[in-house]
Design a protein around this motif. Structure first.
Motif, PDB file in Angstrom:
ATOM      1  N   SER A 139       0.833  -1.213   0.000  1.00  0.00           N
ATOM      2  CA  SER A 139       0.000   0.000   0.000  1.00  0.00           C
ATOM      3  C   SER A 139       0.860   1.252   0.000  1.00  0.00           C
ATOM      4  N   LEU A 140       1.887   1.262   0.828  1.00  0.00           N
ATOM      5  CA  LEU A 140       2.759   2.441   0.887  1.00  0.00           C
ATOM      6  C   LEU A 140       3.494   2.637  -0.434  1.00  0.00           C
ATOM      7  N   ALA A 141       3.905   1.540  -1.052  1.00  0.00           N
ATOM      8  CA  ALA A 141       4.545   1.655  -2.365  1.00  0.00           C
ATOM      9  C   ALA A 141       3.582   2.262  -3.374  1.00  0.00           C
ATOM     10  N   GLY A 142       2.306   1.889  -3.281  1.00  0.00           N
ATOM     11  CA  GLY A 142       1.315   2.459  -4.166  1.00  0.00           C
ATOM     12  C   GLY A 142       1.166   3.952  -3.979  1.00  0.00           C
ATOM     13  N   VAL A 143       1.192   4.397  -2.720  1.00  0.00           N
ATOM     14  CA  VAL A 143       1.104   5.837  -2.437  1.00  0.00           C
ATOM     15  C   VAL A 143       2.301   6.571  -3.023  1.00  0.00           C
ATOM     16  N   PHE A 144       3.489   6.023  -2.819  1.00  0.00           N
ATOM     17  CA  PHE A 144       4.697   6.719  -3.260  1.00  0.00           C
ATOM     18  C   PHE A 144       4.886   6.643  -4.771  1.00  0.00           C
ATOM     19  N   ALA A 145       4.377   5.596  -5.395  1.00  0.00           N
ATOM     20  CA  ALA A 145       4.518   5.461  -6.848  1.00  0.00           C
ATOM     21  C   ALA A 145       3.332   6.063  -7.595  1.00  0.00           C
ATOM     22  N   GLY A 146       2.299   6.464  -6.857  1.00  0.00           N
ATOM     23  CA  GLY A 146       1.114   6.992  -7.511  1.00  0.00           C
ATOM     24  C   GLY A 146       0.309   5.924  -8.209  1.00  0.00           C
ATOM     25  N   GLU A 147       0.365   4.685  -7.700  1.00  0.00           N
ATOM     26  CA  GLU A 147      -0.347   3.570  -8.305  1.00  0.00           C
ATOM     27  C   GLU A 147      -1.510   3.141  -7.409  1.00  0.00           C
ATOM     28  N   PRO A 148      -2.621   2.703  -7.995  1.00  0.00           N
ATOM     29  CA  PRO A 148      -3.793   2.288  -7.216  1.00  0.00           C
ATOM     30  C   PRO A 148      -3.623   0.896  -6.638  1.00  0.00           C
ATOM     31  N   VAL A 149      -2.666   0.741  -5.732  1.00  0.00           N
ATOM     32  CA  VAL A 149      -2.406  -0.534  -5.074  1.00  0.00           C
ATOM     33  C   VAL A 149      -2.674  -0.337  -3.589  1.00  0.00           C
ATOM     34  N   GLY A 150      -3.597  -1.113  -3.030  1.00  0.00           N
ATOM     35  CA  GLY A 150      -3.931  -0.920  -1.633  1.00  0.00           C
ATOM     36  C   GLY A 150      -4.537   0.456  -1.408  1.00  0.00           C
ATOM     37  N   PHE A 151      -4.291   1.014  -0.222  1.00  0.00           N
ATOM     38  CA  PHE A 151      -4.879   2.303   0.139  1.00  0.00           C
ATOM     39  C   PHE A 151      -3.906   3.093   1.012  1.00  0.00           C
ATOM     40  N   PRO A 152      -4.005   4.427   1.005  1.00  0.00           N
ATOM     41  CA  PRO A 152      -3.183   5.231   1.905  1.00  0.00           C
ATOM     42  C   PRO A 152      -3.641   5.033   3.351  1.00  0.00           C
ATOM     43  N   PRO A 153      -2.786   5.350   4.321  1.00  0.00           N
ATOM     44  CA  PRO A 153      -3.230   5.335   5.715  1.00  0.00           C
ATOM     45  C   PRO A 153      -4.431   6.262   5.895  1.00  0.00           C
TER      46      PRO A 153
END
Length: 371
Positions: A139-153
């Motif tokens: 999820s954190l990787a998704g936030v940092f990469a701007g990808e819709p993977v998981g969710f932000p905190p």
């Protein structure tokens, strides 16, 4: 915004506007009603698993609040409780059961876990697709990469939703660098076209950097981090801190509220600010997870428009004024020494309120500093 409190009088002075989380939570909850109804029409009931180890009072309090919100929205809840002395194997087995349950679209695992348990391994065991609180590395990787993977905190996104609701976006200073709030909220704000400066408690001349910002998000984890020297008139201060003041016998944030309130233009209260919004954000994530799962099951491919982090382009946008309640007394940037053409090009960049396409600010060429 009709849901916000205006300036208030106190002892002969005008106090800051209060940016409360409850009106934002209500708006998010109302928006979810139609989405849940659409899922039910497709035969899908959004499901949330709450995984709790032990009976910490703060966990129980949050669980009760989340249960009430789930009932209001129409989300089914599966409660998974383990004793405080459970083993790592028992915890990870419970997580695998949640991963395998097709009726569960999201999982909230209460943290911190008891000291005897490996929290990192527990988070790693959770299916990223069901990680609705941003605890997994995926999820954190998704936030940092701007990808819709998981969710932000949830707390980090609650800051974004609060600022978006109240129409606030300019230059932002984030005080704090944790993976729970500071770093992810910085990425979310940048994705929303805010210009972000990251600071922390060891930043040199922290007060001056804070005072120069239009918006300050304070998530340092230390009461009194943000005081009078950090604030200025017209500034928006978002306090994410939760601390217990033994002397006062009450919850306080990282902002010295009593001294900042008469100075700033707007400030979030503690309690009643960002924290009161996190359960509504959690519900939003669960519904999004159910929508993704339904799309996958029907072979449509998930529609990630609602959670797209990065703007599609920086195309020129028409001019729009700064909302007047936050326009006053902003320090003027120093004109710089690049060509007028460069400045003119930069001033036509799009400034939107957190990805929703509404223009909040347009700088004339003579107000842009080109480095």
């Amino acid at each position: 915004c009709a849901l916000r409190e205006g300036p208030r009088e106190g002892k002969g002075i005008v106090l800051a506007e209060l940016l409360k989380g409850a009106p934002v939570a209500r708006a998010l909850t109302e928006e979810l009603g139609a989405r849940v109804a659409a899922l039910l029409a497709r035969g899908v009931t959004p499901g949330l698993a709450m995984l709790r180890v032990g009976e910490r009072p703060d966990d129980l309090s949050y669980e009760r609040a989340a249960l009430r919100r789930c009932e209001k929205v129409g989300i089914a809840v599966r409660r998974v409780t383990l004793p405080a002395d459970c083993t790592q194997a028992e915890l990870e087995r419970a997580i695998r059961d949640v991963n395998a349950d097709p009726s569960v679209h999201g999982c909230l695992m209460f943290r911190p876990l008891p000291a005897a348990l490996d929290e990192r391994a527990a988070c790693a065991a959770l299916d990223v697709a069901k990680d609705v609180d941003g605890v997994t590395a995926g999820s954190l990787a998704g936030v940092f990469a701007g990808e819709p993977v998981g969710f932000p905190p949830c707390t980090a996104e609650a800051v974004l939703q609060l600022l978006r609701h109240h129409g606030v976006a300019l230059d932002v200073v984030v005080v704090g660098r944790s993976l729970v709030i500071g770093r992810p909220v910085s990425m979310l704000l940048q994705a929303a076209n805010a210009t972000v400066t990251m600071c922390h408690t060891h930043t040199r001349d922290l007060a001056a950097k804070c005072a120069a910002a239009d918006v300050v998000v304070v998530a340092a984890g230390r009461a009194g981090t943000f005081g009078a020297r950090c604030a200025r008139p017209g500034q928006v201060v978002v306090d994410v801190g939760i601390n217990w003041d033994e002397g006062a016998g009450r919850l306080v944030g990282d902002v010295d509220f009593d001294v900042v309130e008469p100075i700033a233009g707007a400030v979030t209260p503690v309690p009643g600010g960002v924290g009161s919004l996190t359960t509504a954000v959690l519900m939003t994530h669960v519904v999004q997870a159910a929508e993704r799962a339904a799309a996958r099951a029907e072979g449509e491919g998930a529609d990630f428009d609602d959670c797209q982090l990065w703007p599609e382009s920086d195309a020129p946008a028409p001019e729009a004024p700064i909302p007047p309640r936050f326009a006053a007394q902003r320090p003027e940037p120093t004109p710089a020494g690049k060509s007028g053409a460069d400045a003119d090009r930069l001033c036509h960049c799009r400034h939107r309120i957190f990805g929703r396409g509404k223009i909040i600010k347009h700088l004339p060429p003579d107000k842009v500093q080109v480095n």
